[in-house]
Design a protein around this motif. Structure first.
Motif, PDB file in Angstrom:
ATOM      1  N   GLN A   1       7.057   9.012   7.314  1.00 26.13           N
ATOM      2  CA  GLN A   1       6.439  10.244   6.820  1.00 26.13           C
ATOM      3  C   GLN A   1       6.809  11.444   7.677  1.00 26.13           C
ATOM      4  OE1 GLN A   1       2.301   9.220   6.740  1.00 26.13           O
ATOM      5  NE2 GLN A   1       2.541   7.760   5.051  1.00 26.13           N
ATOM      6  N   LEU A   2       6.987  11.232   8.970  1.00 25.45           N
ATOM      7  CA  LEU A   2       7.380  12.314   9.865  1.00 25.45           C
ATOM      8  C   LEU A   2       8.854  12.673   9.720  1.00 25.45           C
ATOM      9  CD1 LEU A   2       5.493  11.197  13.115  1.00 25.45           C
ATOM     10  CD2 LEU A   2       4.853  13.042  11.553  1.00 25.45           C
ATOM     11  N   ARG A   3       9.618  11.790   9.060  1.00 24.67           N
ATOM     12  CA  ARG A   3      11.063  11.985   8.947  1.00 24.67           C
ATOM     13  C   ARG A   3      11.498  12.123   7.490  1.00 24.67           C
ATOM     14  NH1 ARG A   3      13.551   7.970  13.661  1.00 24.67           N
ATOM     15  NH2 ARG A   3      12.375   8.870  15.392  1.00 24.67           N
ATOM     16  N   GLY A   4      10.712  12.866   6.716  1.00 29.56           N
ATOM     17  CA  GLY A   4      11.165  13.259   5.396  1.00 29.56           C
ATOM     18  C   GLY A   4      10.924  12.283   4.271  1.00 29.56           C
ATOM     19  N   ASN A   5      10.044  11.310   4.471  1.00 33.17           N
ATOM     20  CA  ASN A   5       9.745  10.373   3.389  1.00 33.17           C
ATOM     21  C   ASN A   5       8.239  10.348   3.125  1.00 33.17           C
ATOM     22  OD1 ASN A   5       9.554   8.355   1.514  1.00 33.17           O
ATOM     23  ND2 ASN A   5      10.513   6.765   2.761  1.00 33.17           N
ATOM     24  N   PRO A   6       7.719  11.306   2.383  1.00 32.41           N
ATOM     25  CA  PRO A   6       6.275  11.382   2.147  1.00 32.41           C
ATOM     26  C   PRO A   6       5.746  10.233   1.298  1.00 32.41           C
ATOM     27  CG  PRO A   6       7.427  12.961   0.757  1.00 32.41           C
ATOM     28  CD  PRO A   6       8.454  12.390   1.694  1.00 32.41           C
ATOM     29  N   GLU A   7       6.623   9.455   0.633  1.00 27.61           N
ATOM     30  CA  GLU A   7       6.177   8.375  -0.236  1.00 27.61           C
ATOM     31  C   GLU A   7       5.943   7.063   0.516  1.00 27.61           C
ATOM     32  OE1 GLU A   7       9.097   8.110  -3.284  1.00 27.61           O
ATOM     33  OE2 GLU A   7       8.473   9.962  -4.271  1.00 27.61           O
ATOM     34  N   ALA A   8       6.349   6.998   1.776  1.00 25.53           N
ATOM     35  CA  ALA A   8       6.123   5.781   2.559  1.00 25.53           C
ATOM     36  C   ALA A   8       4.634   5.625   2.830  1.00 25.53           C
ATOM     37  CB  ALA A   8       6.901   5.846   3.871  1.00 25.53           C
ATOM     38  N   MET A   9       4.127   4.411   2.666  1.00 21.34           N
ATOM     39  CA  MET A   9       2.694   4.172   2.844  1.00 21.34           C
ATOM     40  C   MET A   9       2.440   2.697   3.120  1.00 21.34           C
ATOM     41  SD  MET A   9       1.548   4.360  -1.183  1.00 21.34           S
ATOM     42  CE  MET A   9       2.925   5.420  -1.672  1.00 21.34           C
ATOM     43  N   ARG A  10       1.244   2.417   3.591  1.00 21.57           N
ATOM     44  CA  ARG A  10       0.832   1.021   3.786  1.00 21.57           C
ATOM     45  C   ARG A  10       0.151   0.510   2.522  1.00 21.57           C
ATOM     46  NH1 ARG A  10       2.131  -0.931   8.385  1.00 21.57           N
ATOM     47  NH2 ARG A  10       2.636   0.542  10.070  1.00 21.57           N
ATOM     48  N   ILE A  11       0.195  -0.792   2.366  1.00 29.12           N
ATOM     49  CA  ILE A  11      -0.339  -1.386   1.147  1.00 29.12           C
ATOM     50  C   ILE A  11      -1.844  -1.173   1.054  1.00 29.12           C
ATOM     51  CG2 ILE A  11      -0.768  -3.676   2.141  1.00 29.12           C
ATOM     52  CD1 ILE A  11       0.403  -4.823  -0.528  1.00 29.12           C
TER      53      ILE A  11
ATOM     54  N   GLY B   1       8.696   1.950  -0.950  1.00 29.19           N
ATOM     55  CA  GLY B   1       8.093   2.628   0.193  1.00 29.19           C
ATOM     56  C   GLY B   1       6.791   2.037   0.673  1.00 29.19           C
ATOM     57  N   VAL B   2       6.229   1.062  -0.050  1.00 31.61           N
ATOM     58  CA  VAL B   2       4.979   0.436   0.378  1.00 31.61           C
ATOM     59  C   VAL B   2       5.291  -0.652   1.405  1.00 31.61           C
ATOM     60  CG1 VAL B   2       3.037  -1.011  -0.339  1.00 31.61           C
ATOM     61  CG2 VAL B   2       3.729   0.949  -1.726  1.00 31.61           C
ATOM     62  N   VAL B   3       4.639  -0.584   2.549  1.00 30.00           N
ATOM     63  CA  VAL B   3       4.852  -1.553   3.628  1.00 30.00           C
ATOM     64  C   VAL B   3       3.676  -2.521   3.665  1.00 30.00           C
ATOM     65  CG1 VAL B   3       5.095  -1.860   6.125  1.00 30.00           C
ATOM     66  CG2 VAL B   3       6.230   0.053   4.974  1.00 30.00           C
ATOM     67  N   PRO B   4       3.926  -3.816   3.539  1.00 30.97           N
ATOM     68  CA  PRO B   4       2.819  -4.776   3.565  1.00 30.97           C
ATOM     69  C   PRO B   4       2.213  -4.906   4.949  1.00 30.97           C
ATOM     70  CG  PRO B   4       4.912  -5.924   3.493  1.00 30.97           C
ATOM     71  CD  PRO B   4       5.217  -4.467   3.323  1.00 30.97           C
ATOM     72  N   GLY B   5       0.949  -5.295   4.998  1.00 32.14           N
ATOM     73  CA  GLY B   5       0.292  -5.544   6.276  1.00 32.14           C
ATOM     74  C   GLY B   5      -0.429  -4.330   6.833  1.00 32.14           C
ATOM     75  N   THR B   6      -1.348  -4.606   7.743  1.00 34.75           N
ATOM     76  CA  THR B   6      -2.112  -3.571   8.444  1.00 34.75           C
ATOM     77  C   THR B   6      -1.489  -3.330   9.806  1.00 34.75           C
ATOM     78  OG1 THR B   6      -4.138  -4.248   7.321  1.00 34.75           O
ATOM     79  CG2 THR B   6      -4.384  -2.928   9.323  1.00 34.75           C
ATOM     80  N   ALA B   7      -1.312  -2.075  10.182  1.00 34.53           N
ATOM     81  CA  ALA B   7      -0.687  -1.752  11.462  1.00 34.53           C
ATOM     82  C   ALA B   7      -1.580  -2.161  12.623  1.00 34.53           C
ATOM     83  CB  ALA B   7      -0.377  -0.263  11.540  1.00 34.53           C
TER      84      ALA B   7
ATOM     85  N   GLY C   1      10.166  -7.841   2.533  1.00 31.89           N
ATOM     86  CA  GLY C   1       9.724  -8.694   1.449  1.00 31.89           C
ATOM     87  C   GLY C   1       9.703  -8.009   0.098  1.00 31.89           C
ATOM     88  N   SER C   2      10.153  -6.772   0.036  1.00 36.41           N
ATOM     89  CA  SER C   2      10.110  -6.028  -1.217  1.00 36.41           C
ATOM     90  C   SER C   2      11.364  -6.300  -2.050  1.00 36.41           C
ATOM     91  CB  SER C   2      10.007  -4.525  -0.928  1.00 36.41           C
ATOM     92  OG  SER C   2      11.295  -3.980  -0.680  1.00 36.41           O
ATOM     93  N   PRO C   3      11.370  -5.860  -3.323  1.00 37.37           N
ATOM     94  CA  PRO C   3      12.569  -5.995  -4.156  1.00 37.37           C
ATOM     95  C   PRO C   3      13.517  -4.806  -4.051  1.00 37.37           C
ATOM     96  CG  PRO C   3      10.772  -5.192  -5.498  1.00 37.37           C
ATOM     97  CD  PRO C   3      10.208  -5.394  -4.115  1.00 37.37           C
TER      98      PRO C   3
END
Length: 557
Positions: free
Chosen positions: A355-365, A476-482, A491-493
């Motif tokens: 998100q800090l590097r130009g990807n506002p769509e990245a997020m946690r599940i 852009g969805v990252v599985p797991g809790t940080a 693990g994504s397609p």
């Protein structure tokens, strides 16, 4: 098995060579200066770099000056694909030397659930024999029993039992999936060092390497060096109450766990591989052998710190050095070997840094997609409950759902319908499929870069083992809790998890770069051609790649 006594003198030579690896790397003859390869190589060296995405390869290839140098002089396919949707370690490794997709290897995930089995823990690890009473997913009795397809080593040993088929990795699932069923030596890292199958004793080579590692762990070590070209990624990124981006892997004295989970384990893996070559006498006669080496630290670093900090930069440098240790060791022994390097899957950086590097769509599940939260919601929607255990297993990070064996057929259909509706209503879900839908689709063919979501899912679906509902998250969805030392996953397609490099090299070959998309299932038939191994039509999902530049076709077509 052809065994040779282990000599420590050659390892001393390797260490000396490794110290001067940068200089030696620059002295490797240009392809045109060496004679063209003649006949079959004596040794196939199949290398997997766990979580080594095509993106990482592109980002760091300009900085490689050691082991990667020779690979970059060979046949370079920067757009290889682990074509399937289940981009995890076990499925990915299962494709590398079988030449078939996970739908045929039987390895649909790192772990799956079998709700009807007798033991309390319904989870099954991909390389465990769950029928053994001593086995658990966390402490498995390791076995290749779930691998349904033969590996290249299996086929070569079937052709000639004198072939030696050996493997080493920090991970049991990597070593087992690459070597297969008919093996001479398979090693991975256990609680205190390299270990092997329950019914085998570790050899003198493993004992010697374990002693070396024990001394290193006992002594401890300081920070790993940071190459000058790491400067731009050497900065802290906050995540909750901790940061990533500046860790340098200090080694506390006596702490084996941190040693095994950082870059240093790749060095130990390379050293162990050379010891195995000596002990087994690999590459010494006219019968080609297969050595599989999976370097695990890139995956461990990627999960712990993400892919875009100084930690991964340090790891790329250590990996380059580890490859040099392996190649220099083989060169010193005068072995005619052919190398392929690829990966089991790619990876994605921590979404906070994305998100800090130009990807506002990245997020946690979304936590609402976890199995317990979904089960509670579905029970409320349907009124269906079970007495023992959860309504269903998996979901969330797993991407698959397995239903309780207590459900009646009518209850199961009702629960499944409510679950699918819940998933489709969540904006983080890109697609949802049931087993009945998936099994109506043909096995995929064609360019892997252009596969539909359905084709990706079909390539890794195993009836009776895969979950009966498959849930695919949006890009852009990252599985797991940080949490500390666990900030990113895969693990994504999506292609950041599917696309990996494929590099082939043998002394004297004329190198080239080929951007056309290829698949990791192409590796086995390509290597089979170089050792003169033929197999019936349908043995492989992949195709032989012509890795010889010029008029000659290395596939013999």
């Amino acid at each position: 098995m052809r065994l040779r006594s282990l000599s420590l003198a050659p390892l001393a030579l390797i260490a000396a060579l490794a110290v001067s690896a940068p200089a030696l790397a620059q002295e490797v003859p240009a392809p045109s200066a060496a004679p063209a390869p003649q006949g079959e190589p004596r040794l196939i060296v199949a290398i997997s770099v766990d979580q080594f995405s095509a993106d990482l390869f592109a980002q760091y290839r300009q900085h490689f000056t050691k082991g990667f140098t020779r690979l970059l002089q060979g046949a370079v396919f920067p757009s290889g694909f682990q074509s399937h949707a289940a981009t995890e370690t076990c499925p990915g490794h299962s494709t590398l030397l079988t030449g078939v997709h996970p739908a045929r290897t039987g390895i649909t995930a790192n772990s799956w659930y079998q709700p009807g089995i007798a033991r309390a823990d319904k989870e099954v690890y991909c390389v465990e024999d769950e029928t053994n009473p001593k086995s658990t997913p966390d402490n498995p009795v390791v076995s290749p029993v779930h691998l349904k397809a033969p590996t290249l080593g299996d086929l070569m040993k079937k052709r000639n039992p004198k072939t030696i088929n050996a493997a080493v990795s920090a991970k049991d699932r990597a070593a087992v999936m690459m070597s297969g069923h008919d093996t001479d030596a398979v090693y991975w890292i256990g609680a205190k060092g390299f270990t092997t199958f329950e019914n085998r004793r570790i050899s003198k080579a493993a004992e010697a390497q374990n002693a070396v590692m024990a001394r290193r762990v006992a002594a401890g070590d300081g920070d790993l060096p940071v190459p000058g070209w790491c400067g731009r990624v050497d900065r802290a990124t906050p995540i909750k109450d901790f940061t990533i981006g500046t860790y340098r892997f200090p080694q506390a004295a006596g702490d084996f766990k941190s040693y095994a989970n950082g870059p240093r384990i790749d060095t130990a893996t390379a050293e162990m591989a050379v010891r195995m070559v000596d002990e087994l006498g690999m590459g010494k006669d006219a019968v080609p052998d297969v050595l599989s080496v999976s370097f695990s630290a890139t995956d461990k670093v990627g999960h712990a710190f993400g892919t875009e900090g100084v930690e991964m930069c340090i790891q790329m440098n250590v990996l380059d050095e580890a490859l040099a240790t392996l190649f220099d060791g083989l060169d010193a022994r005068g072995i005619d070997y052919e190398v392929v390097l690829s990966a089991d899957h790619g990876g994605f950086d921590a979404p906070e840094r994305q998100q800090l590097r130009g990807n506002p769509e990245a997020m946690r599940i979304d936590p609402a997609l976890s199995a317990d939260k979904l089960a509670a919601a579905v029970s409320q929607d349907t009124g269906v409950t079970v007495k023992n255990g959860p309504l269903f297993y998996g979901a969330g990070e797993a991407g698959s759902v397995w239903f309780s064996s207590e459900l009646t057929p009518d209850q199961k259909q009702k629960v499944m319908a409510a679950l699918v509706a819940r998933l489709k209503a969540n904006p983080q879900i890109a697609a949802v499929y049931t087993q009945d839908q998936i099994m109506q689709w043909p096995e995929p063919k064609g360019n892997p870069q252009d596969w539909t979501m359905e084709q990706k899912v079909r390539a890794s679906f195993v009836p009776g083992r895969s979950g009966e509902v498959q849930m695919l998250t949006v890009r852009g969805v990252v599985p797991g809790t940080a949490r500390p030392f666990k900030v990113a996953s895969h693990g994504s397609p999506w292609d950041y998890d599917r696309r990996v490099p494929m590099l082939f090299w043998r002394k004297g070959m004329v190198g080239f770069e080929q951007p056309t998309p290829v698949e990791t299932v192409d590796i086995a038939p390509t290597l089979a051609a170089t050792v003169g191994l033929t197999a019936p039509v349908g043995t492989w999902d992949g195709r032989c790649l012509d890795i010889q530049a010029g008029e000659a076709d290395s596939c013999g077509r």
